[in-house]
Scaffold this active site. Structure first.
Site, PDB file in Angstrom:
ATOM      1  N   ARG A  39       8.544  -3.774  -4.706  1.00 33.40           N
ATOM      2  CA  ARG A  39       7.343  -4.470  -4.628  1.00 33.40           C
ATOM      3  C   ARG A  39       6.925  -4.967  -6.008  1.00 33.40           C
ATOM      4  O   ARG A  39       6.601  -6.082  -5.928  1.00 33.40           O
ATOM      5  CB  ARG A  39       6.385  -3.541  -3.921  1.00 33.40           C
ATOM      6  N   GLY A  64       7.616   2.394  -5.928  1.00 39.28           N
ATOM      7  CA  GLY A  64       6.295   2.663  -5.199  1.00 39.28           C
ATOM      8  C   GLY A  64       4.966   2.033  -6.159  1.00 39.28           C
ATOM      9  O   GLY A  64       3.870   2.462  -5.951  1.00 39.28           O
ATOM     10  N   ARG A  84       2.164  -6.715   7.761  1.00 35.58           N
ATOM     11  CA  ARG A  84       1.676  -5.435   6.661  1.00 35.58           C
ATOM     12  C   ARG A  84       0.336  -5.341   6.985  1.00 35.58           C
ATOM     13  O   ARG A  84      -0.212  -4.054   7.226  1.00 35.58           O
ATOM     14  CB  ARG A  84       1.807  -5.768   5.402  1.00 35.58           C
ATOM     15  N   CYS A 100       0.450 -13.385  20.451  1.00 35.65           N
ATOM     16  CA  CYS A 100      -0.232 -13.063  21.705  1.00 35.65           C
ATOM     17  C   CYS A 100      -0.609 -11.725  21.493  1.00 35.65           C
ATOM     18  O   CYS A 100      -0.035 -10.703  22.231  1.00 35.65           O
ATOM     19  CB  CYS A 100       0.356 -13.199  23.003  1.00 35.65           C
ATOM     20  N   GLU A 101      -1.569 -11.545  20.546  1.00 31.19           N
ATOM     21  CA  GLU A 101      -1.843 -10.144  20.169  1.00 31.19           C
ATOM     22  C   GLU A 101      -3.110 -10.058  19.510  1.00 31.19           C
ATOM     23  O   GLU A 101      -3.016 -10.757  18.383  1.00 31.19           O
ATOM     24  CB  GLU A 101      -0.822  -9.487  19.400  1.00 31.19           C
ATOM     25  N   PRO A 105      11.870   0.111  -8.597  1.00 32.38           N
ATOM     26  CA  PRO A 105      10.722  -0.927  -8.132  1.00 32.38           C
ATOM     27  C   PRO A 105      11.293  -1.916  -7.034  1.00 32.38           C
ATOM     28  O   PRO A 105      12.264  -2.611  -7.407  1.00 32.38           O
ATOM     29  CB  PRO A 105      10.238  -1.286  -9.334  1.00 32.38           C
TER      30      PRO A 105
END
Ligand SMILES: *Cc1c(COP(=O)(O)O)cnc(C)c1O
Length: 463
Positions: A323, A278, A360, A391-392, A321
């Site tokens: 990320r 984290g 994200r 399409c959003e 870890p």
């Protein structure tokens, strides 16, 4: 995080209501080294290079959108973590951030261990030669088949996440004639996210067994009496993108308290604690992550102090870890397709990817930065929203960022810090073809995960 309305300059800024932007940097051509992989720089012609290769050349050879991963940066970060924690501790890379066989080999060579949380991740790890004893198996609902396989191949540890699983793993191990090393994942009532942490968080989440109400102590009691498992320690993971070490401090204190209770009740000192992952990275220039050696020192000091005051020998520490290792090492390269100036509202820059390669922003309201990388520009900064082709309407890649106002279709732009949780969470929404991951090192680029093809899509669609 300080977010201020931009004082003047870019048109439309005054009507933006969300304020997810800061003032434009003095020079949009300058790449903030905090958010870019280490070998990224802009050459004299104005094009950005990674590992010595111009992105324009990379786009020609590999197409866009694509993730480009700086292998030497990845390896350097692995070494920095391993060196910071030293031989008396263990660093487990969290495979869910991004896993491929090349990544597994790098981890193996650089001396790291690996967390997996599914049969697929385990297969990838084993196939690429990670020794099973360096693998930890996680997850709140591992299937019986996954548990059997993990025990059969001899993973170093299984992190138990529920009362049912304690019994399940014990039974399976006994059936296979093995004794499996396990940790128990506890929830310590700390919730950490970015710049804040809450020491009195609700244990209302699917992971772990609560320390509160004696639940975790009961789990330890059961694990110590069952055959087939060897309880080696306690595991805690408190959140993601954390900058404030205070959350770890509270978590470590509570875990050590449990170790002391276990010693008092059972006369057993559990030899290990895992403080999870984290650790935050810089997605934008506003983020100031800590270096691994500072984190290692802070965690080591906390655990040593707490153990001393509880009269316990200091357990072996591990961290996980994900990320913080892979996140900063890659960027996503896109080609600009259309630019829409909505008078009095906002400028939308559409790229050839989107939420299928980076969910994200849509999922977590995540912040990213972006830069024009195929050329230099000294045009005025223009406040834009970078969106995908799906399409959003929530298909946003970068909510608010500055790009030069002469931006045009065909320009290449890159979003840094997309190494973690982008390719690994990529989808086929709109039957998008998931982009390749290209590793770049010392002037050479090679595909480590190839681009999906329409054939791949049709192969799964069996009619
Ligand atoms: C997700 C996760 C990690 C890694 O988190 P990062 O934010 O990528 O560092 C580590 N440990 C556990 C148990 C996790 O679930």
């Amino acid at each position: 995080m300080s977010r201020s309305a931009h004082p003047a300059g870019p048109r439309h800024a005054d009507v933006l209501t969300e304020g997810h932007y800061t003032a434009p940097p003095a020079d949009l051509n300058v790449l903030d080294e905090k958010v870019w992989a280490r070998t990224v720089s802009r050459n004299d012609d104005g094009a950005v290079t990674v590992g010595g290769i111009e992105v324009t050349r990379l786009a020609e050879e590999f197409g866009t959108p694509a993730y480009f991963l700086d292998e030497s940066d990845f390896r350097a970060r692995c070494r920095a973590w391993a060196d910071a924690f030293g031989p008396g501790a263990d660093v487990f890379y969290a495979g869910k951030a991004f896993l491929s066989r090349a990544v597994v080999r790098w981890l193996k060579e650089e001396g790291l261990n690996l967390d997996v949380c599914s049969g697929g991740e385990l297969t990838t790890a084993l196939d690429a030669g990670m020794p099973a004893e360096r693998i930890a198996f996680h997850g709140n609902n591992k299937t019986v088949a996954e548990i059997e396989r993990a025990i059969h191949v001899g993973v170093g540890r299984i992190v138990l996440d529920s009362f049912q699983e304690i019994v399940r793993v014990s039974h399976i191990a006994q059936r296979l004639g093995k004794r499996q090393r396990v940790q128990i994942r506890v929830t310590v009532g700390v919730e950490a996210h970015t710049h804040e942490f809450i020491a009195t968080a609700h244990e209302d989440q699917k992971f772990g067994i609560a320390l509160a109400g004696g639940q975790a102590a009961e789990a330890v009691r059961r694990a110590l009496t069952l055959d087939g498992i060897e309880l080696i320690g306690i595991h805690s993971h408190i959140g993601s993108q954390i900058f404030d070490m205070a959350g770890f401090e509270v978590s470590a204190r509570r875990v050590v308290q449990l170790l002391a209770e276990v010693r008092d009740e059972h006369g057993v000192e559990l030899p290990e604690i895992d403080l999870g992952g984290g650790l935050g990275i810089a997605y934008t220039s506003d983020d100031d992550p800590r270096e691994p050696h500072e984190i290692a020192k802070a965690l080591g000091d906390i655990v040593t102090r707490e153990c001393e005051s509880a009269g316990l020998a200091t357990p072996r520490i591990s961290v996980e870890p994900g990320r913080a290792i892979v996140g900063p090492t890659a960027f996503t390269l896109y080609e600009v397709g259309t630019i829409k100036h909505l008078e009095g509202l906002r400028t939308y820059v559409s790229v050839d990817g989107g939420m299928s390669d980076n969910i994200r922003t849509a999922l977590y309201d995540a912040e990213y930065s972006v830069a024009l990388v195929s050329r230099r520009s000294d045009a005025e900064p223009m406040l834009v929203r970078v969106v995908g082709k799906h399409c959003e309407s929530g298909d946003i890649v970068v909510k608010d960022a500055f790009l030069p106002s002469d931006l045009a279709p065909g320009d290449l732009i890159a979003v840094p810090a997309t190494g973690a949780y982008c390719r690994s969470m990529a989808s086929n929404y709109n039957h998008a073809l998931r982009p390749p991951v290209v590793a770049v090192r010392d002037g050479e680029a090679r595909v480590i995960v190839r681009r999906e093809t329409e054939e791949d899509l049709l192969r799964l669609d069996v009619g």
